[in-house]
Design a protein around this motif. Structure first.
Motif, mmCIF file in Angstrom:
data_model
loop_
_atom_site.group_PDB
_atom_site.id
_atom_site.type_symbol
_atom_site.label_atom_id
_atom_site.label_comp_id
_atom_site.label_asym_id
_atom_site.label_seq_id
_atom_site.Cartn_x
_atom_site.Cartn_y
_atom_site.Cartn_z
ATOM 1 N N HIS A 1 0.823 -1.211 0.000
ATOM 2 C CA HIS A 1 0.000 0.000 0.000
ATOM 3 C C HIS A 1 0.860 1.266 0.000
ATOM 4 O O HIS A 1 0.590 2.202 -0.747
ATOM 5 C CB HIS A 1 -0.934 -0.001 1.213
ATOM 6 C CG HIS A 1 -2.106 -0.915 1.060
ATOM 7 N ND1 HIS A 1 -3.412 -0.495 1.196
ATOM 8 C CD2 HIS A 1 -2.173 -2.238 0.775
ATOM 9 C CE1 HIS A 1 -4.232 -1.516 1.003
ATOM 10 N NE2 HIS A 1 -3.503 -2.590 0.750
ATOM 11 N N SER B 1 4.432 -0.904 3.817
ATOM 12 C CA SER B 1 3.295 -1.452 4.566
ATOM 13 C C SER B 1 2.307 -2.016 3.556
ATOM 14 O O SER B 1 2.234 -1.559 2.410
ATOM 15 C CB SER B 1 2.609 -0.371 5.412
ATOM 16 O OG SER B 1 2.001 0.606 4.586
ATOM 17 N N MET C 1 -0.823 -5.561 2.881
ATOM 18 C CA MET C 1 -1.633 -6.671 3.368
ATOM 19 C C MET C 1 -1.181 -7.976 2.719
ATOM 20 O O MET C 1 -0.878 -8.014 1.525
ATOM 21 C CB MET C 1 -3.115 -6.412 3.076
ATOM 22 C CG MET C 1 -3.655 -5.186 3.798
ATOM 23 S SD MET C 1 -5.427 -4.949 3.548
ATOM 24 C CE MET C 1 -6.080 -6.335 4.485
ATOM 25 N N ARG D 1 -2.300 -7.203 8.167
ATOM 26 C CA ARG D 1 -1.615 -5.946 7.843
ATOM 27 C C ARG D 1 -0.199 -6.029 8.399
ATOM 28 O O ARG D 1 0.005 -6.373 9.568
ATOM 29 C CB ARG D 1 -2.357 -4.758 8.443
ATOM 30 C CG ARG D 1 -3.807 -4.635 7.947
ATOM 31 C CD ARG D 1 -4.472 -3.360 8.475
ATOM 32 N NE ARG D 1 -4.189 -3.137 9.872
ATOM 33 C CZ ARG D 1 -3.872 -1.943 10.401
ATOM 34 N NH1 ARG D 1 -3.828 -0.871 9.641
ATOM 35 N NH2 ARG D 1 -3.633 -1.820 11.683
ATOM 36 N N LEU E 1 -2.054 1.965 7.887
ATOM 37 C CA LEU E 1 -1.034 1.529 6.934
ATOM 38 C C LEU E 1 -0.125 2.691 6.537
ATOM 39 O O LEU E 1 1.083 2.505 6.326
ATOM 40 C CB LEU E 1 -1.699 0.930 5.692
ATOM 41 C CG LEU E 1 -2.293 -0.471 5.861
ATOM 42 C CD1 LEU E 1 -3.230 -0.799 4.705
ATOM 43 C CD2 LEU E 1 -1.190 -1.521 5.962
#
Length: 349
Positions: free
Chosen positions: A58, A89, A91, A107, A137
């Motif tokens: 992200h 960062s 997922m 996450r 995030l």
């Protein structure tokens, strides 16, 4: 700018290790030639190995080390072409068969060394840390390198004590502001922020420094002396090098400690050994990422501490600007021209 500098990279390289069954292509920033602008290309995914994790990235932090790597001037050299990006960062999309510490949908922050400036990144599961619930995030991407370095420099290397005075140079940069945050809000130390403009000094004060010095206006040692007197400061965290380092070294109190973190000024100073002797001061270095290989438990603890401090609301990373992936060259230029403050991020979404 990125479009103007665009060029094609060999499709043969992009495809020679492609695994056709693992999903769609994804975009990545590629360094195909040293000292030239990065290009954005679609890359074919590969399968994860048993110990690896595929992450949907992200945000990716931009560090000066990324820029040095793309110039061929970083300690660790990569074979061309490569994707920069030391921290991100995102997922979890997929895990290897031997991975149990994270699962799909978690996450995480990751420290791949290189490869973070892409929509997907495959990384060893040991280089991932789960993000606590209250940390976004966006915030999480700003933590690893800057706050890991700040915590390590202040706590592990300098052994900073409550009430001591810390002088930090390049104070409006990502690591400088992290040092201010940790020293003030975690260690209860007093901070003198040193930076190269009045605007940057003002930002450092807003972020918690008790006083500031604009070292472009004159002698850093004299300015610090006016603030603390002849006794000097207990701790220096220096990111600049050169004359700024020497002035900071001369600002130390008896049994003071100076930690060398970087050389953003471009000059590496020689340490006058007589200064160490006369005041019984200590000069030490911090190459934070090397602890990953030399002492992983303490390295990991610095990251876990940063996440915990943020989760508890004790620290708050300052994010100066966020660029899109296709604006990566503009982001690099912003950092190299010293126009950025705080953490600069790439958004991959």
């Amino acid at each position: 700018m990125a479009a103007a500098w665009g060029r094609c990279v060999s499709r043969a390289w992009l495809c020679r290790t492609a695994w056709q069954g693992c999903g769609r292509n994804y975009r990545a920033a590629l360094c195909t030639e040293l000292k030239r602008p990065l290009v954005i290309e679609e890359v074919s995914p590969r399968p994860v190995q048993p110990h690896e994790v595929r992450v949907n990235v992200h945000f990716c932090g931009i560090n000066f080390a990324d820029i040095l790597a793309c110039r061929g001037q970083y300690q660790e050299r990569r074979q061309l072409p490569f994707t920069p990006g030391m921290e991100f960062s995102g997922m979890v999309l997929e895990t290897g068969t031997d991975v149990s510490m994270v699962k799909e949908g978690d996450r995480v922050i990751g420290l791949p060394g290189f490869g973070g400036m892409a929509e997907e990144c495959i990384i060893d599961h040991k280089n991932l840390w789960q993000i606590p619930e209250k940390v976004s995030l966006r915030e999480a991407a700003a933590l690893p390198v800057s706050y890991g370095t700040a915590i390590f420099a202040l706590e592990h290397r300098a052994c900073t004590q409550p009430g001591e005075t810390v002088l930090v140079t390049a104070a409006a940069g990502a690591t400088g502001l992290a040092v201010i945050d940790v020293a003030t809000n975690i260690l209860q130390a007093k901070v003198i922020a040193a930076a190269g403009s009045d605007e940057k000094c003002q930002l450092a004060m807003q972020r918690g420094a008790q006083s500031s010095v604009n070292y472009s206006r004159g002698s850093l040692k004299e300015a610090v002396g006016k603030l603390v007197g002849a006794g000097g400061v207990n701790v220096v965290i220096d990111m600049v090098g050169g004359d700024v380092f020497l002035e900071a070294l001369r600002s130390l109190a008896y049994e003071g400690r100076i930690v060398v973190v970087g050389f953003t000024g471009g000059t590496i100073a020689s340490v006058p050994a007589n200064l160490l002797l006369l005041k019984n001061v200590t000069a030490m270095g911090l190459y934070w990422s090397r602890y990953r290989h030399q002492n992983f438990p303490i390295f990991s603890r610095s990251l876990s501490s940063a996440l915990q401090y943020c989760q508890e609301g004790h620290i708050q990373p300052y994010i100066g600007e966020v660029f899109k992936l296709e604006e990566v060259n503009d982001a690099f230029l912003r950092v190299t021209q010293r126009k950025s403050t705080g953490k600069v991020l790439l958004s991959l979404k």
